[in-house]
Scaffold this active site. Sequence first.
Site, PDB file in Angstrom:
ATOM      1  CG  ASN A   2      -1.863   1.120   1.278  1.00  0.00           C
ATOM      2  OD1 ASN A   2      -1.471   2.252   0.980  1.00  0.00           O
ATOM      3  ND2 ASN A   2      -3.095   0.875   1.625  1.00  0.00           N
ATOM      4  CG  HIS A  25       1.182   6.045   4.636  1.00  0.00           C
ATOM      5  ND1 HIS A  25       0.349   6.977   5.191  1.00  0.00           N
ATOM      6  CD2 HIS A  25       0.754   4.849   5.078  1.00  0.00           C
ATOM      7  CE1 HIS A  25      -0.539   6.365   5.952  1.00  0.00           C
ATOM      8  NE2 HIS A  25      -0.316   5.073   5.906  1.00  0.00           N
ATOM      9  CG  HIS A  58      -8.259   4.276   0.571  1.00  0.00           C
ATOM     10  ND1 HIS A  58      -8.440   4.149   1.930  1.00  0.00           N
ATOM     11  CD2 HIS A  58      -9.483   4.582   0.065  1.00  0.00           C
ATOM     12  CE1 HIS A  58      -9.709   4.360   2.230  1.00  0.00           C
ATOM     13  NE2 HIS A  58     -10.367   4.638   1.114  1.00  0.00           N
ATOM     14  NE  ARG A  73      -9.593   8.654   3.731  1.00  0.00           N
ATOM     15  CZ  ARG A  73      -9.834   7.811   4.741  1.00  0.00           C
ATOM     16  NH1 ARG A  73      -9.050   6.770   4.935  1.00  0.00           N
ATOM     17  NH2 ARG A  73     -10.837   8.006   5.561  1.00  0.00           N
ATOM     18  NE  ARG A  80      -7.964  11.706   4.974  1.00  0.00           N
ATOM     19  CZ  ARG A  80      -8.476  11.056   6.023  1.00  0.00           C
ATOM     20  NH1 ARG A  80      -7.727  10.225   6.719  1.00  0.00           N
ATOM     21  NH2 ARG A  80      -9.722  11.254   6.392  1.00  0.00           N
ATOM     22  CD  GLU A 119      -7.206  -0.058   0.647  1.00  0.00           C
ATOM     23  OE1 GLU A 119      -7.480   0.950   1.335  1.00  0.00           O
ATOM     24  OE2 GLU A 119      -6.307  -0.841   0.939  1.00  0.00           O
ATOM     25  CB  THR A 138      -9.769   1.766   6.815  1.00  0.00           C
ATOM     26  OG1 THR A 138      -9.282   2.507   5.708  1.00  0.00           O
ATOM     27  CG2 THR A 138     -11.135   1.230   6.502  1.00  0.00           C
ATOM     28  CD  GLU A 165      -7.229  -6.079   2.678  1.00  0.00           C
ATOM     29  OE1 GLU A 165      -7.439  -5.799   1.478  1.00  0.00           O
ATOM     30  OE2 GLU A 165      -6.409  -5.472   3.395  1.00  0.00           O
ATOM     31  CG  HIS A 203      -5.888  -1.618   9.441  1.00  0.00           C
ATOM     32  ND1 HIS A 203      -6.180  -0.548   8.644  1.00  0.00           N
ATOM     33  CD2 HIS A 203      -5.687  -1.126  10.667  1.00  0.00           C
ATOM     34  CE1 HIS A 203      -6.188   0.546   9.375  1.00  0.00           C
ATOM     35  NE2 HIS A 203      -5.881   0.222  10.612  1.00  0.00           N
TER      36      HIS A 203
HETATM   37  N1  PXP Z   1      -5.857  -3.019   3.704  1.00  0.00           N
HETATM   38  C1  PXP Z   1      -6.838  -2.077   3.722  1.00  0.00           C
HETATM   39  C2  PXP Z   1      -8.177  -2.431   3.161  1.00  0.00           C
HETATM   40  C3  PXP Z   1      -6.571  -0.787   4.227  1.00  0.00           C
HETATM   41  O1  PXP Z   1      -7.538   0.139   4.232  1.00  0.00           O
HETATM   42  C4  PXP Z   1      -5.279  -0.492   4.700  1.00  0.00           C
HETATM   43  C5  PXP Z   1      -4.985   0.876   5.249  1.00  0.00           C
HETATM   44  O2  PXP Z   1      -5.043   1.817   4.266  1.00  0.00           O
HETATM   45  C6  PXP Z   1      -4.301  -1.491   4.632  1.00  0.00           C
HETATM   46  C7  PXP Z   1      -4.616  -2.748   4.153  1.00  0.00           C
HETATM   47  C8  PXP Z   1      -2.877  -1.230   5.048  1.00  0.00           C
HETATM   48  O3  PXP Z   1      -2.827  -0.968   6.415  1.00  0.00           O
HETATM   49  P1  PXP Z   1      -1.465  -0.462   7.051  1.00  0.00           P
HETATM   50  O4  PXP Z   1      -1.128   0.836   6.426  1.00  0.00           O
HETATM   51  O5  PXP Z   1      -1.807  -0.362   8.507  1.00  0.00           O
HETATM   52  O6  PXP Z   1      -0.434  -1.520   6.762  1.00  0.00           O
END
Ligand code: PXP
Length: 259
Positions: free
Chosen positions: A6, A9, A42, A44, A48, A69, A100, A150, A213
Amino acid sequence: MLLGVNIDHIAVLREARKINDPDPLDAVPLARRAGADQITIHLREDRRHINDDDARRIIENSQLPVNLECAVDEQIIRRVIRLNPHRATIVPEKREEVTTEGGLNVVKNFEKLKNVTEDLHSHGINVSLFIDPDPQIIMLSKELKADWIELHTGFYSNIYAMLYSNLPYTKHTVKNLELPRKKLKELLKDATKEIVDNTAYANKLGLKVAAGHGLNYQNVKEICKIDGIVELNIGQCIIARAVFSGFENAVKEMLEIIK
Ligand code: PXP
């Protein structure tokens, strides 16, 4: 075990200055070179971090499948269909949340999710639902004809952090930090078992199971042992490590643990 990285960030860092650097697209070939299997982003509603242009450029140029996402929102779903990712993961979304928190409310949104799933499928987009490990929600996900679920590992991750790091109490962690370690260990065991049992149940129904997550280089070790989970989506800890040791190394180090 497959790894979806992901990269939201990277856009968070760019948005701290509202300029064009760093570009999340630059992470895509590096993730691929490190051996990742998927890119997760994602889009959003408040844009953001990842914006429409990022999503378009990443989906058009990525040699890895892109898992987009998004919320169950009419406008966003139309946008997702136009962007045409490999997979759409439907997640709950509140503007005020930092990330999330908790899985989709599949009971309340059943009819909306049914329409959205059909719509995405009719455009050739795979559908995943980001849900809590709960048999009723899994059964409804099957009824919705999701391809994937998921499982939200946030609760497991929070308990793990309370036991093995000095995570301060927040509204997202278990209420009472004063809980004795013995109790926290029991909670962690229960949270793990919930993920194990619900993965087995989902597999029995024919659903493919991903998880994500709050996973990191420590707590992922138990999760990647679970039979039936075939993919992990991980963001925060990889980008955090990348700050010190480089993005490609950070992805490789995660892959060494989970493969
Ligand atoms: N999976 C989903 C569906 C998420 O919303 C997120 C957070 O954006 C993640 C995985 C990744 O989570 P983390 O950034 O805590 O590793």
